[in-house]
Motif scaffolding. Structure first.
Motif, PDB file in Angstrom:
ATOM      1  N   VAL A 192      39.887  32.071  52.836  1.00 33.11           N
ATOM      2  CA  VAL A 192      40.247  31.946  51.428  1.00 33.11           C
ATOM      3  C   VAL A 192      41.628  31.317  51.291  1.00 33.11           C
ATOM      4  N   LYS A 193      42.540  31.690  52.196  1.00 28.60           N
ATOM      5  CA  LYS A 193      43.914  31.197  52.114  1.00 28.60           C
ATOM      6  C   LYS A 193      44.008  29.696  52.391  1.00 28.60           C
ATOM      7  N   MET A 194      42.964  29.128  52.970  1.00 30.89           N
ATOM      8  CA  MET A 194      42.952  27.683  53.183  1.00 30.89           C
ATOM      9  C   MET A 194      42.762  26.945  51.861  1.00 30.89           C
ATOM     10  N   PHE A 195      42.151  27.598  50.881  1.00 31.68           N
ATOM     11  CA  PHE A 195      41.796  26.939  49.633  1.00 31.68           C
ATOM     12  C   PHE A 195      42.574  27.451  48.427  1.00 31.68           C
ATOM     13  N   VAL A 196      43.237  28.596  48.585  1.00 28.81           N
ATOM     14  CA  VAL A 196      43.924  29.232  47.461  1.00 28.81           C
ATOM     15  C   VAL A 196      45.337  29.606  47.907  1.00 28.81           C
ATOM     16  N   SER A 197      46.306  29.341  47.052  1.00 29.87           N
ATOM     17  CA  SER A 197      47.690  29.653  47.412  1.00 29.87           C
ATOM     18  C   SER A 197      47.968  31.149  47.290  1.00 29.87           C
ATOM     19  N   GLU A 198      49.029  31.581  47.944  1.00 27.86           N
ATOM     20  CA  GLU A 198      49.467  32.985  47.874  1.00 27.86           C
ATOM     21  C   GLU A 198      49.763  33.383  46.426  1.00 27.86           C
ATOM     22  N   GLU A 199      50.352  32.464  45.666  1.00 20.37           N
ATOM     23  CA  GLU A 199      50.657  32.734  44.254  1.00 20.37           C
ATOM     24  C   GLU A 199      49.380  32.949  43.447  1.00 20.37           C
ATOM     25  N   GLN A 200      48.341  32.159  43.735  1.00 18.14           N
ATOM     26  CA  GLN A 200      47.064  32.322  43.036  1.00 18.14           C
ATOM     27  C   GLN A 200      46.414  33.653  43.375  1.00 18.14           C
ATOM     28  N   ILE A 201      46.530  34.059  44.639  1.00 21.47           N
ATOM     29  CA  ILE A 201      45.966  35.345  45.054  1.00 21.47           C
ATOM     30  C   ILE A 201      46.707  36.483  44.344  1.00 21.47           C
ATOM     31  N   LYS A 202      48.038  36.419  44.296  1.00 27.12           N
ATOM     32  CA  LYS A 202      48.826  37.441  43.605  1.00 27.12           C
ATOM     33  C   LYS A 202      48.476  37.475  42.120  1.00 27.12           C
ATOM     34  N   ALA A 203      48.295  36.312  41.506  1.00 30.57           N
ATOM     35  CA  ALA A 203      47.918  36.250  40.087  1.00 30.57           C
ATOM     36  C   ALA A 203      46.542  36.880  39.873  1.00 30.57           C
ATOM     37  N   TYR A 204      45.627  36.634  40.817  1.00 30.66           N
ATOM     38  CA  TYR A 204      44.292  37.227  40.736  1.00 30.66           C
ATOM     39  C   TYR A 204      44.388  38.751  40.764  1.00 30.66           C
ATOM     40  N   TYR A 205      45.148  39.306  41.739  1.00 25.77           N
ATOM     41  CA  TYR A 205      45.316  40.760  41.823  1.00 25.77           C
ATOM     42  C   TYR A 205      45.912  41.300  40.525  1.00 25.77           C
ATOM     43  N   HIS A 206      46.916  40.622  40.008  1.00 25.64           N
ATOM     44  CA  HIS A 206      47.572  41.069  38.779  1.00 25.64           C
ATOM     45  C   HIS A 206      46.581  41.073  37.612  1.00 25.64           C
ATOM     46  N   ASP A 207      45.858  39.973  37.440  1.00 23.12           N
ATOM     47  CA  ASP A 207      44.913  39.864  36.322  1.00 23.12           C
ATOM     48  C   ASP A 207      43.811  40.915  36.406  1.00 23.12           C
ATOM     49  N   GLU A 208      43.260  41.116  37.607  1.00 27.42           N
ATOM     50  CA  GLU A 208      42.202  42.119  37.782  1.00 27.42           C
ATOM     51  C   GLU A 208      42.755  43.531  37.564  1.00 27.42           C
ATOM     52  N   GLY A 209      43.968  43.777  38.023  1.00 25.66           N
ATOM     53  CA  GLY A 209      44.609  45.074  37.815  1.00 25.66           C
ATOM     54  C   GLY A 209      44.841  45.351  36.343  1.00 25.66           C
ATOM     55  N   ILE A 210      45.331  44.354  35.630  1.00 27.12           N
ATOM     56  CA  ILE A 210      45.576  44.513  34.190  1.00 27.12           C
ATOM     57  C   ILE A 210      44.268  44.820  33.459  1.00 27.12           C
ATOM     58  N   LYS A 211      43.191  44.145  33.841  1.00 27.06           N
ATOM     59  CA  LYS A 211      41.878  44.423  33.226  1.00 27.06           C
ATOM     60  C   LYS A 211      41.450  45.864  33.500  1.00 27.06           C
ATOM     61  N   ALA A 212      41.606  46.313  34.737  1.00 25.66           N
ATOM     62  CA  ALA A 212      41.183  47.670  35.109  1.00 25.66           C
ATOM     63  C   ALA A 212      42.040  48.734  34.433  1.00 25.66           C
ATOM     64  N   LEU A 213      43.281  48.409  34.122  1.00 22.89           N
ATOM     65  CA  LEU A 213      44.200  49.360  33.488  1.00 22.89           C
ATOM     66  C   LEU A 213      44.104  49.366  31.961  1.00 22.89           C
ATOM     67  N   ALA A 214      43.457  48.372  31.376  1.00 21.97           N
ATOM     68  CA  ALA A 214      43.497  48.176  29.924  1.00 21.97           C
ATOM     69  C   ALA A 214      43.076  49.406  29.123  1.00 21.97           C
ATOM     70  N   ALA A 215      41.946  49.995  29.428  1.00 26.80           N
ATOM     71  CA  ALA A 215      41.461  51.140  28.640  1.00 26.80           C
ATOM     72  C   ALA A 215      42.366  52.355  28.823  1.00 26.80           C
ATOM     73  N   ALA A 216      42.853  52.568  30.032  1.00 26.85           N
ATOM     74  CA  ALA A 216      43.749  53.696  30.289  1.00 26.85           C
ATOM     75  C   ALA A 216      45.061  53.512  29.533  1.00 26.85           C
ATOM     76  N   ARG A 217      45.599  52.312  29.568  1.00 30.96           N
ATOM     77  CA  ARG A 217      46.846  52.029  28.850  1.00 30.96           C
ATOM     78  C   ARG A 217      46.655  52.215  27.341  1.00 30.96           C
ATOM     79  N   ALA A 218      45.508  51.754  26.836  1.00 29.26           N
ATOM     80  CA  ALA A 218      45.230  51.896  25.404  1.00 29.26           C
ATOM     81  C   ALA A 218      45.161  53.373  25.008  1.00 29.26           C
ATOM     82  N   ALA A 219      44.516  54.186  25.840  1.00 33.17           N
ATOM     83  CA  ALA A 219      44.399  55.619  25.544  1.00 33.17           C
ATOM     84  C   ALA A 219      45.772  56.299  25.575  1.00 33.17           C
ATOM     85  N   LEU A 220      46.576  55.991  26.581  1.00 31.95           N
ATOM     86  CA  LEU A 220      47.914  56.582  26.669  1.00 31.95           C
ATOM     87  C   LEU A 220      48.800  56.120  25.512  1.00 31.95           C
ATOM     88  N   ASP A 221      48.716  54.834  25.173  1.00 30.79           N
ATOM     89  CA  ASP A 221      49.490  54.312  24.045  1.00 30.79           C
ATOM     90  C   ASP A 221      49.082  54.992  22.739  1.00 30.79           C
TER      91      ASP A 221
END
Length: 142
Positions: A48-77
């Motif tokens: 995967v690293k041959m085709f995708v940069s480290e920055e893109q991988i970090k952005a992917y983790y961040h975006d997926e994490g934010i999606k997974a946290l969305a409902a929990a954050r909304a409930a706490l807020d």
């Protein structure tokens, strides 16, 4: 001060754990410090690293994490409960245990998937692994 680690994956079970943490915070004389955590599994293949940069991988983790946290954050807020959120990358149980130690949490509240004891024994579960890896109480919410 009570410090609670609240690992969530966006599932109904993890959202019930969020509600349990909200109820605990509302009933506390001193509001707990809540650390909301989503753990992303690492992209394993070196190809995967041959085709995708480290920055893109970090952005992917961040975006997926934010999606997974969305409902929990909304409930706490919505409940007016303060929290700090984190997105970790690694083996789920080990990453949860590491965050609990790093943040000095004295309790973990997490959703249980409800696997039967035989299935849990054969497959192993994140909750079982977390309970074995930490030396703080783990509250499971089903």
């Amino acid at each position: 001060m009570k410090k609670i680690l609240l690992p969530v994956d966006g599932s109904d079970n993890s959202l019930r754990a969020v509600q349990a943490a909200i109820d605990l915070a509302r009933g506390a004389a001193e509001p707990p410090e809540i650390h909301l955590l989503n753990v992303q599994l690492p992209i394993i293949s070196g190809d995967v690293k041959m085709f995708v940069s480290e920055e893109q991988i970090k952005a992917y983790y961040h975006d997926e994490g934010i999606k997974a946290l969305a409902a929990a954050r909304a409930a706490l807020d919505a409940a007016g409960v303060a929290y700090v959120f984190h997105i970790g990358v690694g083996p789920v149980a080990e990453t949860i245990a590491a965050y609990a130690k790093e943040k000095g949490c004295n309790q973990i509240i997490m959703g249980a998937r409800g696997l039967g004891s035989l299935t849990g024994l054969l497959l192993g579960s994140v909750t079982t692994k977390v309970a074995h890896l930490v030396d703080v109480p783990v509250t499971l919410v089903k």
